[in-house]
Write an enzyme that holds these catalytic residues in place. Sequence first.
Site, PDB file in Angstrom:
ATOM      1  N   ALA A 150      39.721 -28.687   7.996  1.00 21.81           N
ATOM      2  CA  ALA A 150      39.080 -29.476   9.051  1.00 21.81           C
ATOM      3  C   ALA A 150      38.699 -30.868   8.556  1.00 21.81           C
ATOM      4  O   ALA A 150      38.843 -31.854   9.291  1.00 21.81           O
ATOM      5  CB  ALA A 150      37.843 -28.743   9.572  1.00 21.81           C
ATOM      6  N   GLY A 193      31.353 -19.756  13.173  1.00 23.29           N
ATOM      7  CA  GLY A 193      31.284 -20.811  14.166  1.00 23.29           C
ATOM      8  C   GLY A 193      30.851 -22.127  13.569  1.00 23.29           C
ATOM      9  O   GLY A 193      30.963 -22.354  12.363  1.00 23.29           O
ATOM     10  N   GLU A 251      22.639 -16.759  13.664  1.00 24.22           N
ATOM     11  CA  GLU A 251      23.040 -16.385  12.307  1.00 24.22           C
ATOM     12  C   GLU A 251      21.853 -16.507  11.384  1.00 24.22           C
ATOM     13  O   GLU A 251      20.825 -17.121  11.732  1.00 24.22           O
ATOM     14  CB  GLU A 251      24.220 -17.239  11.823  1.00 24.22           C
ATOM     15  CG  GLU A 251      25.531 -16.891  12.507  1.00 24.22           C
ATOM     16  CD  GLU A 251      26.734 -17.584  11.913  1.00 24.22           C
ATOM     17  OE1 GLU A 251      27.848 -17.205  12.288  1.00 24.22           O
ATOM     18  OE2 GLU A 251      26.579 -18.488  11.082  1.00 24.22           O
ATOM     19  N   HIS A 282      29.267 -14.653  -0.261  1.00 21.50           N
ATOM     20  CA  HIS A 282      29.021 -14.091   1.069  1.00 21.50           C
ATOM     21  C   HIS A 282      28.672 -12.618   0.899  1.00 21.50           C
ATOM     22  O   HIS A 282      29.347 -11.898   0.163  1.00 21.50           O
ATOM     23  CB  HIS A 282      30.257 -14.247   1.952  1.00 21.50           C
ATOM     24  CG  HIS A 282      29.964 -14.075   3.408  1.00 21.50           C
ATOM     25  ND1 HIS A 282      29.707 -12.842   3.976  1.00 21.50           N
ATOM     26  CD2 HIS A 282      29.856 -14.979   4.419  1.00 21.50           C
ATOM     27  CE1 HIS A 282      29.467 -12.996   5.259  1.00 21.50           C
ATOM     28  NE2 HIS A 282      29.540 -14.280   5.554  1.00 21.50           N
ATOM     29  N   ARG A 329      21.740 -15.963   2.572  1.00 22.89           N
ATOM     30  CA  ARG A 329      22.885 -15.264   1.994  1.00 22.89           C
ATOM     31  C   ARG A 329      22.677 -14.840   0.549  1.00 22.89           C
ATOM     32  O   ARG A 329      23.113 -13.758   0.144  1.00 22.89           O
ATOM     33  CB  ARG A 329      24.130 -16.160   2.086  1.00 22.89           C
ATOM     34  CG  ARG A 329      24.696 -16.238   3.485  1.00 22.89           C
ATOM     35  CD  ARG A 329      25.885 -17.170   3.541  1.00 22.89           C
ATOM     36  NE  ARG A 329      26.529 -17.099   4.846  1.00 22.89           N
ATOM     37  CZ  ARG A 329      27.533 -17.875   5.225  1.00 22.89           C
ATOM     38  NH1 ARG A 329      28.015 -18.784   4.398  1.00 22.89           N
ATOM     39  NH2 ARG A 329      28.066 -17.742   6.433  1.00 22.89           N
ATOM     40  N   HIS A 378      32.429 -17.229  -1.848  1.00 19.29           N
ATOM     41  CA  HIS A 378      32.679 -17.750  -0.503  1.00 19.29           C
ATOM     42  C   HIS A 378      32.708 -19.270  -0.422  1.00 19.29           C
ATOM     43  O   HIS A 378      33.602 -19.838   0.195  1.00 19.29           O
ATOM     44  CB  HIS A 378      31.611 -17.204   0.435  1.00 19.29           C
ATOM     45  CG  HIS A 378      31.805 -17.549   1.876  1.00 19.29           C
ATOM     46  ND1 HIS A 378      32.953 -17.210   2.575  1.00 19.29           N
ATOM     47  CD2 HIS A 378      31.001 -18.213   2.765  1.00 19.29           C
ATOM     48  CE1 HIS A 378      32.842 -17.632   3.834  1.00 19.29           C
ATOM     49  NE2 HIS A 378      31.688 -18.254   3.965  1.00 19.29           N
ATOM     50  N   SER A 383      29.248 -25.500   7.404  1.00 16.44           N
ATOM     51  CA  SER A 383      30.406 -26.029   6.672  1.00 16.44           C
ATOM     52  C   SER A 383      31.379 -26.764   7.588  1.00 16.44           C
ATOM     53  O   SER A 383      31.847 -27.857   7.254  1.00 16.44           O
ATOM     54  CB  SER A 383      31.124 -24.908   5.922  1.00 16.44           C
ATOM     55  OG  SER A 383      31.490 -23.865   6.799  1.00 16.44           O
TER      56      SER A 383
END
Length: 562
Positions: free
Chosen positions: A29, A63, A127, A249, A295, A356, A396
């Site tokens: 991205a 997301g 989350e 993760h 996390r 992760h 992220s």
Amino acid sequence: MNTESHFTALETEAHPRWDTDVLIIGSGAAGLRAALAASENADVTLITKTTLKESNTLYAQGGIAVAMNIDDTVELHVNDTCSAGCGLCDIDAVETMVAEGIPRVTELLDWGADFDWEGTLPRFTQEAAHSRRRIVHKGDATGRETTDVLIQRVLNTERIRTVSNAFAIDMLTDSTTQSGNNSITCYGITAIVENQLVNIYAKATILATGGLGQLYPCTSNPEVATGDGFAAAWRAGCEMIDMEFVQFHPTTLYLDGAPSFLISEAVRGEGGRLINIRGERFMDKYHEKGELAPRDVVSRAIQNEMLLTDFPCVYLDITHKSAEFIQERFPTISNTTTHYGLDISIDLIPVRPGAHFMMGGVRTNTETETNLSGLFACGEVACTGVHGANRLASNSLLECLVFGVRAGENAAKYANLLSNTLPPKIQLPRCDYIHLNDVNSEMFKNTVLAAKDAIRDTLWENVGIERDEEGLEFALADLAEIATEIGLNPSTSMNGQSTDIHLNETVNMLNVAWLITRASLIRTESRGGHYRADFPDQDDVSWNRRVIMKIGNEPEFVELNQ
């Protein structure tokens, strides 16, 4: 251990030459969004390691965190991000990301991103460590949807040239000394394209190569994520910062015959419960937020339960939700687990932590500039300080969109200020391979593949979710021994003129493994993704600062206001 850097001049005519205004390395991205931004004012060449679509972005499930819900604010999102970052976030960078993230996500929606909607607003989900429901998503395939939209626009943009299966090796740099200060300028990259070395010259270069999860045997990252960009930047003289902060993760699929597939944090956000082999819920005894704890806390809790029960995994239970809800909300997870014989509407999901995300990386400012003139960085390979010691879930992709645009705009502006003249000689790191003449032998290839596995094993055992001085020292010695097998020094090993991708990847993995281990040894406290069993407490008196590492130099520190 010697950490001196060696360079030698390379005649530019030695390899085929390509020229471009702006070169972008990586097609996640960040790289795709940078290409679109740069192409508004410059000609762009985007190269990617395998296919245009293959990146960490493609596999992002949860997301994009964005403060667009009616009860949300930029201030709340900033506070949540800084809280998760355990005091090491750069507040200016966080405010930039959160504020500019709103128009970036709106723009993505305008371009046709088919996210889930609820009335006139996107359907926001919860989350861990978020104080509001602020995660926009496309089921559990947000990364795929984002990638598809960006790639389509890139392919339809005339000023962007894309090159797949191009493995970036080392930066093309030129060093000058003025008033006693050494300055390095980046003019592009040497890459392997169609099994030959190519010098790609650029007025401005953007590093957007993604992560490094493949340095560990259990990871949510795809095979391409071997830390290549981190290593190339380090060898070129970039400042590397926060390299001790690797995020694990909590929940990757643990099933015979299945890959370490990510089970999204959103499963817990939607009510998923963690239980051990005894059928006991356990997160409440580790954190007041239970399954929605940060996390690093959840990962350590799962690892501890695995040790206490002498069992290689725990279980995630979402069976209290209807099969219809699960299929609609988590189609990718549902379909994947079904493929491996699990019906998660009635079966528990076996999970364990996996590597992760890297919070640290190439040090940049909020304009994405590195300490090398002409080199910009964005996405996971870069470190603006937005994540601090522990990334907040779903920040992220937001980071990629915001700083991808900034990188593209600033690189194009830089390129347009330069003349067309490039130096006749470019600095490339000297080849330090002892066995370079043997790189094509089967024995050497097997040695290289074995070295990769050995790097992963020593990092998992000694530089994983929990660390201590003894293990870290052992890992450094182990890395040195592994490097000796292929004739390298893990702290100085320079890529040479080999077109063997496995060899180049192994060199990169050695460099980055050394950086992570060395930084972890330096930070004698526990904070965020870095947990030292021998220093279990967060020490804000001595360690409210960030560690900078640069090849050939002793570590430096950035002090933060307490």
